[in-house]
Scaffold this motif. Structure first.
Motif, PDB file in Angstrom:
ATOM      1  N   GLU A  68       0.834  -1.206   0.000  1.00 20.51           N
ATOM      2  CA  GLU A  68       0.000   0.000   0.000  1.00 20.51           C
ATOM      3  C   GLU A  68       0.872   1.262   0.000  1.00 20.51           C
ATOM      4  N   ILE A  69       1.947   1.207   0.792  1.00 22.14           N
ATOM      5  CA  ILE A  69       2.856   2.366   0.836  1.00 22.14           C
ATOM      6  C   ILE A  69       3.454   2.611  -0.546  1.00 22.14           C
ATOM      7  N   LEU A  70       3.845   1.493  -1.187  1.00 20.53           N
ATOM      8  CA  LEU A  70       4.428   1.594  -2.535  1.00 20.53           C
ATOM      9  C   LEU A  70       3.432   2.211  -3.505  1.00 20.53           C
TER      10      LEU A  70
ATOM     11  N   ARG B 228       3.632   5.725  -5.493  1.00 16.43           N
ATOM     12  CA  ARG B 228       3.470   5.848  -6.948  1.00 16.43           C
ATOM     13  C   ARG B 228       2.447   6.939  -7.279  1.00 16.43           C
ATOM     14  N   VAL B 229       1.329   6.888  -6.517  1.00 13.92           N
ATOM     15  CA  VAL B 229       0.276   7.887  -6.765  1.00 13.92           C
ATOM     16  C   VAL B 229       0.813   9.292  -6.490  1.00 13.92           C
ATOM     17  N   GLU B 230       1.581   9.410  -5.366  1.00  9.28           N
ATOM     18  CA  GLU B 230       2.152  10.723  -5.035  1.00  9.28           C
ATOM     19  C   GLU B 230       3.104  11.197  -6.127  1.00  9.28           C
TER      20      GLU B 230
ATOM     21  N   LEU C  82       2.708  14.434  -8.352  1.00 11.48           N
ATOM     22  CA  LEU C  82       3.771  15.445  -8.466  1.00 11.48           C
ATOM     23  C   LEU C  82       4.099  15.697  -9.934  1.00 11.48           C
ATOM     24  N   GLU C  83       4.192  14.585 -10.668  1.00  6.64           N
ATOM     25  CA  GLU C  83       4.505  14.687 -12.101  1.00  6.64           C
ATOM     26  C   GLU C  83       3.406  15.477 -12.815  1.00  6.64           C
ATOM     27  N   ASN C  84       2.136  15.156 -12.463  1.00  6.42           N
ATOM     28  CA  ASN C  84       1.018  15.858 -13.090  1.00  6.42           C
ATOM     29  C   ASN C  84       1.031  17.337 -12.740  1.00  6.42           C
ATOM     30  N   GLN C  85       1.361  17.621 -11.446  1.00  8.47           N
ATOM     31  CA  GLN C  85       1.419  19.029 -11.032  1.00  8.47           C
ATOM     32  C   GLN C  85       2.484  19.766 -11.832  1.00  8.47           C
ATOM     33  N   GLN C  86       3.641  19.091 -11.997  1.00 10.08           N
ATOM     34  CA  GLN C  86       4.716  19.723 -12.760  1.00 10.08           C
ATOM     35  C   GLN C  86       4.282  19.946 -14.207  1.00 10.08           C
TER      36      GLN C  86
ATOM     37  N   ALA D  60       4.992  -2.864 -27.321  1.00 12.72           N
ATOM     38  CA  ALA D  60       5.621  -2.291 -26.117  1.00 12.72           C
ATOM     39  C   ALA D  60       4.514  -1.965 -25.123  1.00 12.72           C
ATOM     40  N   GLU D  61       4.910  -1.417 -23.999  1.00 11.91           N
ATOM     41  CA  GLU D  61       3.930  -0.990 -22.977  1.00 11.91           C
ATOM     42  C   GLU D  61       4.375   0.347 -22.417  1.00 11.91           C
ATOM     43  N   ILE D  62       3.406   1.180 -22.107  1.00 16.40           N
ATOM     44  CA  ILE D  62       3.706   2.430 -21.382  1.00 16.40           C
ATOM     45  C   ILE D  62       2.806   2.426 -20.150  1.00 16.40           C
ATOM     46  N   GLY D  63       3.411   2.295 -18.979  1.00 17.76           N
ATOM     47  CA  GLY D  63       2.636   2.257 -17.730  1.00 17.76           C
ATOM     48  C   GLY D  63       1.585   1.147 -17.740  1.00 17.76           C
ATOM     49  N   GLY D  64       1.928   0.013 -18.347  1.00 18.72           N
ATOM     50  CA  GLY D  64       1.010  -1.125 -18.388  1.00 18.72           C
ATOM     51  C   GLY D  64       0.013  -1.076 -19.535  1.00 18.72           C
ATOM     52  N   ALA D  65      -0.033   0.045 -20.251  1.00 18.87           N
ATOM     53  CA  ALA D  65      -0.975   0.165 -21.382  1.00 18.87           C
ATOM     54  C   ALA D  65      -0.281  -0.259 -22.675  1.00 18.87           C
ATOM     55  N   PRO D  66      -1.037  -0.908 -23.581  1.00 19.07           N
ATOM     56  CA  PRO D  66      -0.404  -1.374 -24.818  1.00 19.07           C
ATOM     57  C   PRO D  66       0.103  -0.212 -25.676  1.00 19.07           C
TER      58      PRO D  66
END
Lengths: 123, 375
Positions: B130-132, B136-138, B142-146, B297-303
């Motif tokens: 859960e911490i992991l 990841r969500v955090e 952060l990435e989205n905020q940037q 390939a995959e990007i973040g688990g998406a095809p």
């Protein structure tokens, strides 16, 4: 054979008006009036009743499109719009049967001839 | 009362050794086992108490205390059992057995009381996962905020740039009109016409630069539709070959996946491929050989689809490759330095990545990864 057209040219930049007039005269057309803003354009068209109007879009007091709409309210005058930018959205918004053509600055002589030639159904 | 008055009295009972027929081995087996258990049971409570002292955050401290007492009581019973072989303190033994029974049941009750809470508790692995996940969500947040900050900055720059370019283009149009009118006046003066032509050509370059800068500062919105990527590439290759047609150029497609379709903005992605192919045409001597390899390939688990592009030119030096996607960085004499920056912007706006292999010694090698569908 191309028909001589009576044209009114409007642009707030005198040099661009002079250039358009020179091109049009070279093509054998008659420039019956020039205007430096939308209000002058509407007045000029009422007085001279040209075959076609060539107008810049961005002009002081009243822009070219606003002036064109005012002209269309009394007569369905063909208009060639001239702008500094090729803007697809703007073209889509301004779709009107009276808009003969849309030319991006700097105006090319051949483009201008093609646009005016649409009045004859030729280019 | 008589029981407690004679608590340590041993006359009424024989010691265990002479009672019965113990062999030495059998007797010492009991004694040693009881003593060893006694020693262990005396140690365990101290270890438990040590744990509690060092980790006051440990859950269920009462159970720890109860276990410490219970083990201690059991230990004393085993100790007394060993002693009884010589010293028959059966009354003492009985009392300690009773105490052990009481403490044992106390422990049982405490366990039952704590069981529901214990069952609700999550395992360390679950908590770590859960911490992991939260990390990841955090990180994503952060990435989205940037990205939002960057996007706001770009939007502000874009608006300023659009206004600046609009006004500059008006000035440019005036200047060009003046020069063209001048050219009409000096028709017979070839040297002047040549100068005017040079000036007009420079102004044309400036106009093109404005267009590219505007495209970079105000990227157009993406309109995705399904496209077969090799077909897009072929179309671009044909147009570039027609325009620059002096090359002996060939293109090859290697399909390592059966699905080479992708939802993209065709015009924008054509622009990316045109940029790469034109760079190859500019950098490579004949014969020019271009290779496109397609794989899953995959990007973040998406095809996703990976497009690997390779030419047979001189490639880029590592220090050039590192800066290849920087805006306004160019290795060409007449480049704007925005071509690859716009390519990167386009690919990223498709949720993809583009990279240049800096290790490659011969040829330029790009890897583009694109999400097959928008998310």
């Amino acid at each position: 054979m191309k028909t001589q057209r009576r044209v009114v040219v409007a642009d707030d930049e005198p040099l661009l008006v002079r250039e358009l007039v020179a091109y049009l005269e070279d093509m054998g057309h008659l420039v019956v009036g020039t205007a430096a803003n939308g209000c002058e354009l509407v007045e000029c068209v009422r007085e001279t009743l040209p075959d076609v109007v060539i107008t810049d879009i961005k002009m002081p007091m009243k822009d070219g499109l606003e002036a064109a709409r005012e002209i269309w309210s009394s007569s369905p005058m063909p208009v060639i719009l001239v702008s500094a930018f090729h803007d697809e959205d703007f073209i889509a918004q301004t779709k009107s049967e009276q808009i003969l053509s849309y030319i991006v600055k700097p105006v090319d002589e051949n483009q201008l001839a093609t646009a005016v030639g649409k009045l004859d159904g030729t280019s | 009362m008589e029981f407690f008055a004679n608590f340590l009295e041993t006359d009424s009972f024989p010691p265990r050794w002479p009672c019965g027929t113990w062999s030495s081995g059998h007797g010492w087996l009991h004694i040693c086992s009881d003593l060893a258990t006694f020693a262990a049971y005396m140690t365990i409570p101290f270890v438990l108490l040590y744990f509690l002292r060092k980790r006051p955050d440990l859950p269920f401290p009462r159970i720890f205390y109860m276990f410490a007492m219970f083990i201690f009581a059991c230990g004393t019973v085993h100790g007394i059992e060993a002693v009884i072989f010589w010293w028959p303190v059966y009354r003492v033994s009985g009392v300690f057995k009773l105490l052990t029974a009481i403490v044992s049941w106390g422990t049982v009750i405490q366990i039952f009381k704590s069981a529901p809470r214990a069952l609700r508790m999550r395992m360390a692995e679950e908590l770590e996962a859960e911490i992991l996940q939260r990390r990841r969500v955090e990180e994503q947040l952060l990435e989205n905020q940037q990205l939002v900050i960057q996007s706001e900055r770009l939007s502000a720059i874009g608006q300023a740039m659009t206004g600046l370019i609009h006004e500059s283009r008006n000035a440019l149009a005036r200047s060009q009109a003046g020069l063209r009118l001048l050219a009409r006046e000096v028709k017979s003066r070839d040297e002047l016409l040549e100068l005017i032509e040079e000036s007009l050509s420079a102004q044309h370059d400036l106009k093109q630069l404005f267009e590219v800068v505007r495209q970079y500062a105000v990227p157009p919105p993406i309109q995705r539709e399904e496209a077969r990527i090799p077909d897009l590439v072929d179309g671009v290759f044909a147009r570039v070959s027609d325009t620059l047609g002096l090359h002996d150029a060939k293109i090859e497609h290697k399909l390592l996946t059966s699905d080479v379709n992708c939802h993209v903005d065709k015009l924008l992605m054509e622009n990316v491929f045109r940029n790469l192919i034109e760079n190859s045409f500019a950098a490579c001597a004949d014969p020019l050989r271009l290779s496109f390899t397609y794989s899953d390939a995959e990007i973040g688990g998406a095809p996703a689809i990976e497009i690997n592009y390779l030419d047979n030119g001189p490639g880029m030096r590592p220090e050039e490759a590192k800066r290849a996607f920087e805006a306004f960085y160019t290795t060409k004499m007449h480049g704007t330095g925005l071509g690859l920056a716009i390519c990167q912007q386009t690919v990223q706006s498709h949720g993809g990545t583009i990279s240049l292999n800096p290790e490659r010694e011969h040829g330029a090698e790009f890897a583009i990864t694109l999400l097959r569908q928008s998310q």
